[in-house]
Design an enzyme around this catalytic site. Structure first.
Site, PDB file in Angstrom:
ATOM      1  CB  SER A 144      -0.861  -0.024   1.272  1.00 37.91           C
ATOM      2  OG  SER A 144      -1.358   1.258   1.587  1.00 37.91           O
ATOM      3  CE1 TYR A 157      -3.807   0.448   4.007  1.00 33.53           C
ATOM      4  CE2 TYR A 157      -5.156  -1.477   4.423  1.00 33.53           C
ATOM      5  CZ  TYR A 157      -4.510  -0.642   3.549  1.00 33.53           C
ATOM      6  OH  TYR A 157      -4.546  -0.896   2.194  1.00 33.53           O
TER       7      TYR A 157
HETATM    8  P1  NAP Z   1     -11.850  -4.963  -0.359  1.00 34.73           P
HETATM    9  O1  NAP Z   1     -12.798  -4.480  -1.370  1.00 34.73           O
HETATM   10  O2  NAP Z   1     -11.993  -4.511   1.059  1.00 34.73           O
HETATM   11  O3  NAP Z   1     -11.799  -6.580  -0.387  1.00 34.73           O
HETATM   12  C1  NAP Z   1     -11.038  -7.216   0.580  1.00 34.73           C
HETATM   13  C2  NAP Z   1     -11.130  -8.688   0.331  1.00 34.73           C
HETATM   14  O4  NAP Z   1     -10.402  -9.341   1.371  1.00 34.73           O
HETATM   15  C3  NAP Z   1     -12.563  -9.214   0.368  1.00 34.73           C
HETATM   16  O5  NAP Z   1     -12.741 -10.106  -0.708  1.00 34.73           O
HETATM   17  C4  NAP Z   1     -12.615  -9.988   1.672  1.00 34.73           C
HETATM   18  O6  NAP Z   1     -13.345 -11.169   1.581  1.00 34.73           O
HETATM   19  C5  NAP Z   1     -11.177 -10.409   1.861  1.00 34.73           C
HETATM   20  N1  NAP Z   1     -10.897 -10.661   3.277  1.00 34.73           N
HETATM   21  C6  NAP Z   1     -10.869  -9.773   4.291  1.00 34.73           C
HETATM   22  N2  NAP Z   1     -10.566 -10.417   5.433  1.00 34.73           N
HETATM   23  C7  NAP Z   1     -10.421 -11.741   5.128  1.00 34.73           C
HETATM   24  C8  NAP Z   1     -10.110 -12.911   5.874  1.00 34.73           C
HETATM   25  N3  NAP Z   1      -9.899 -12.857   7.194  1.00 34.73           N
HETATM   26  N4  NAP Z   1     -10.047 -14.088   5.214  1.00 34.73           N
HETATM   27  C9  NAP Z   1     -10.283 -14.159   3.890  1.00 34.73           C
HETATM   28  N5  NAP Z   1     -10.569 -13.089   3.110  1.00 34.73           N
HETATM   29  C10 NAP Z   1     -10.639 -11.902   3.745  1.00 34.73           C
HETATM   30  O7  NAP Z   1     -10.348  -4.606  -0.754  1.00 34.73           O
HETATM   31  P2  NAP Z   1      -9.648  -4.082  -2.088  1.00 34.73           P
HETATM   32  O8  NAP Z   1      -9.781  -2.610  -2.181  1.00 34.73           O
HETATM   33  O9  NAP Z   1      -9.995  -4.953  -3.240  1.00 34.73           O
HETATM   34  O10 NAP Z   1      -8.129  -4.361  -1.634  1.00 34.73           O
HETATM   35  C11 NAP Z   1      -7.540  -5.619  -1.781  1.00 34.73           C
HETATM   36  C12 NAP Z   1      -6.155  -5.511  -1.175  1.00 34.73           C
HETATM   37  O11 NAP Z   1      -5.480  -4.367  -1.720  1.00 34.73           O
HETATM   38  C13 NAP Z   1      -6.175  -5.290   0.326  1.00 34.73           C
HETATM   39  O12 NAP Z   1      -5.057  -5.960   0.899  1.00 34.73           O
HETATM   40  C14 NAP Z   1      -5.971  -3.782   0.470  1.00 34.73           C
HETATM   41  O13 NAP Z   1      -5.384  -3.447   1.718  1.00 34.73           O
HETATM   42  C15 NAP Z   1      -5.042  -3.512  -0.656  1.00 34.73           C
HETATM   43  N6  NAP Z   1      -5.011  -2.133  -1.146  1.00 34.73           N
HETATM   44  C16 NAP Z   1      -6.163  -1.531  -1.534  1.00 34.73           C
HETATM   45  C17 NAP Z   1      -6.069  -0.231  -2.066  1.00 34.73           C
HETATM   46  C18 NAP Z   1      -7.280   0.529  -2.523  1.00 34.73           C
HETATM   47  O14 NAP Z   1      -7.152   1.760  -2.715  1.00 34.73           O
HETATM   48  N7  NAP Z   1      -8.417  -0.105  -2.700  1.00 34.73           N
HETATM   49  C19 NAP Z   1      -4.839   0.391  -2.184  1.00 34.73           C
HETATM   50  C20 NAP Z   1      -3.698  -0.269  -1.724  1.00 34.73           C
HETATM   51  C21 NAP Z   1      -3.804  -1.543  -1.220  1.00 34.73           C
HETATM   52  P3  NAP Z   1     -14.858 -11.327   2.095  1.00 34.73           P
HETATM   53  O15 NAP Z   1     -15.600 -11.376   0.810  1.00 34.73           O
HETATM   54  O16 NAP Z   1     -14.845 -12.575   2.891  1.00 34.73           O
HETATM   55  O17 NAP Z   1     -15.176 -10.101   2.907  1.00 34.73           O
HETATM   56  C1  GCO Z   2      -6.957   5.170   3.204  1.00 36.75           C
HETATM   57  C2  GCO Z   2      -7.079   4.254   2.023  1.00 36.75           C
HETATM   58  C3  GCO Z   2      -5.693   3.744   1.635  1.00 36.75           C
HETATM   59  C4  GCO Z   2      -5.812   2.786   0.481  1.00 36.75           C
HETATM   60  C5  GCO Z   2      -4.495   2.262   0.080  1.00 36.75           C
HETATM   61  C6  GCO Z   2      -3.561   3.310  -0.436  1.00 36.75           C
HETATM   62  O1  GCO Z   2      -7.877   5.168   4.046  1.00 36.75           O
HETATM   63  O2  GCO Z   2      -5.953   5.889   3.259  1.00 36.75           O
HETATM   64  O3  GCO Z   2      -7.950   3.181   2.296  1.00 36.75           O
HETATM   65  O4  GCO Z   2      -5.103   3.127   2.727  1.00 36.75           O
HETATM   66  O5  GCO Z   2      -6.598   1.698   0.832  1.00 36.75           O
HETATM   67  O6  GCO Z   2      -3.902   1.477   1.055  1.00 36.75           O
HETATM   68  O7  GCO Z   2      -2.438   2.664  -0.990  1.00 36.75           O
END
Ligand code: NAP
Ligand code: GCO
Length: 263
Positions: A144, A157
């Site tokens: 992230s 986080y």
């Molecule tokens: P999201 O929409 O919140 O989806 C998270 C997924 O993780 C869901 O499918 C959820 O499954 C699963 N999950 C959560 N806890 C779990 C557990 N204990 N066991 C199994 N599955 C679990 O997230 P996203 O935005 O697609 O992000 C995916 C990854 O990218 C995360 O690691 C997030 O931190 C990272 N990320 C996101 C962003 C962003 O801007 N969106 C940026 C940087 C990094 P369920 O269906 O069971 O809830």
């Molecule tokens: C926040 C956002 C970010 C993104 C991502 C950025 O609240 O700042 O959720 O943390 O999820 O991790 O890279």
């Protein structure tokens, strides 16, 4: 010729019922991999299987809480039996809790770290033996911006994602000699359910202040999409990255390189 194909590889993308994980799993299927994913409930697995089917992907879905070591070991063994020994692991499952530290219970902090840091350790530990036996493996940890930067309300986080960056480097250090490459992808701000609260329109229809802030902080002046991560994820899962190890590839539209647009 540089080989970006994943033909014949078995990939597990955790938490890939939707969002970033789903996009990465789709990219892997398009590159020829057999795709496996998990989420916490069979109901969500079944719904996601319909979505994968609509995308023309024959995915293998498993109900598994990635923080539960026994469930993870069972899932990895089932995948080995039903699909094949895992060649590619993407530790994508994650959660966030947005609260000032003084309002966050220690148990809440632990819960976030459990999903975002302990679980990638647990799942990696379950798949590395098979990778060692096969003589190759790819582990990709979804890090992230918070692996590098702090921000108010996301202490747990950021601590977890910072730790995930260092776990990535440590897996590289311990298993590089077995031809296992462990790298990270650091997405910028991506439009998924996880960031939906940060993009919600105000009652008067104006854009959320955080939405405006992120667009001003991003040289490409837009939020990322899960599709923006597909190519980098295929690269790090393919033979084309066999000498890339311990690296965090930021896919952030330039945020980390930019002081931000002058107001
Ligand atoms: P999201 O929409 O919140 O989806 C998270 C997924 O993780 C869901 O499918 C959820 O499954 C699963 N999950 C959560 N806890 C779990 C557990 N204990 N066991 C199994 N599955 C679990 O997230 P996203 O935005 O697609 O992000 C995916 C990854 O990218 C995360 O690691 C997030 O931190 C990272 N990320 C996101 C962003 C962003 O801007 N969106 C940026 C940087 C990094 P369920 O269906 O069971 O809830
Ligand atoms: C926040 C956002 C970010 C993104 C991502 C950025 O609240 O700042 O959720 O943390 O999820 O991790 O890279």
């Amino acid at each position: 010729m540089v080989n970006f194909s994943l033909e014949g590889k078995v990939a597990l993308v955790t938490g890939a019922s939707h969002g970033i994980g789903f996009a990465i799993a789709r990219a892997y299927a398009e590159a020829g991999a057999k795709v496996c994913f998990n989420c916490r409930s069979q109901e969500k697995v079944d719904k996601a299987l319909v979505d994968y089917g609509k995308a023309g992907i024959r995915a293998h879905g498993y109900a598994c809480d990635v923080t539960d070591e026994a469930q993870v070991e069972t899932m990895v063994a089932k995948i080995a039996k039903e699909v094949g020994v895992i060649d590619i692991l993407v530790n994508n499952a994650g959660m966030i809790m947005r609260k000032p530290m003084l309002e966050m219970e220690a148990e809440e902090f632990r819960q976030v770290v459990d999903v975002d840091l302990n679980a990638p350790f647990i799942v990696s530990k379950a798949v590395i033996p098979g990778m060692k036996e096969k003589g190759h493996g790819k582990i990709i940890n979804i890090c992230s911006m918070m692996s590098e930067l702090g921000r108010e309300t996301v202490s747990a986080y950021a601590a977890a994602k910072g730790g995930l960056k260092m776990l990535t480097r440590n897996i590289c250090a311990e298993y590089g000699e077995f031809n296992i490459q462990c790298n990270g992808i650091g997405p910028g701000y991506i439009a998924t359910p996880q960031t939906a609260p940060l993009r919600e329109r105000r009652p008067d229809g104006s854009r959320h202040p955080f939405d405006q802030f992120i667009v001003a902080k991003t040289p490409q002046a837009r939020w990322g999409t899960p599709e923006d991560l597909m190519g980098p994820a295929v690269f790090l899962a393919s033979d084309a990255s066999d000498f890339v190890n311990g690296h965090i590839l930021y896919v952030d539209g330039g945020i980390l390189a930019y002081i931000g647009k002058q107001p």
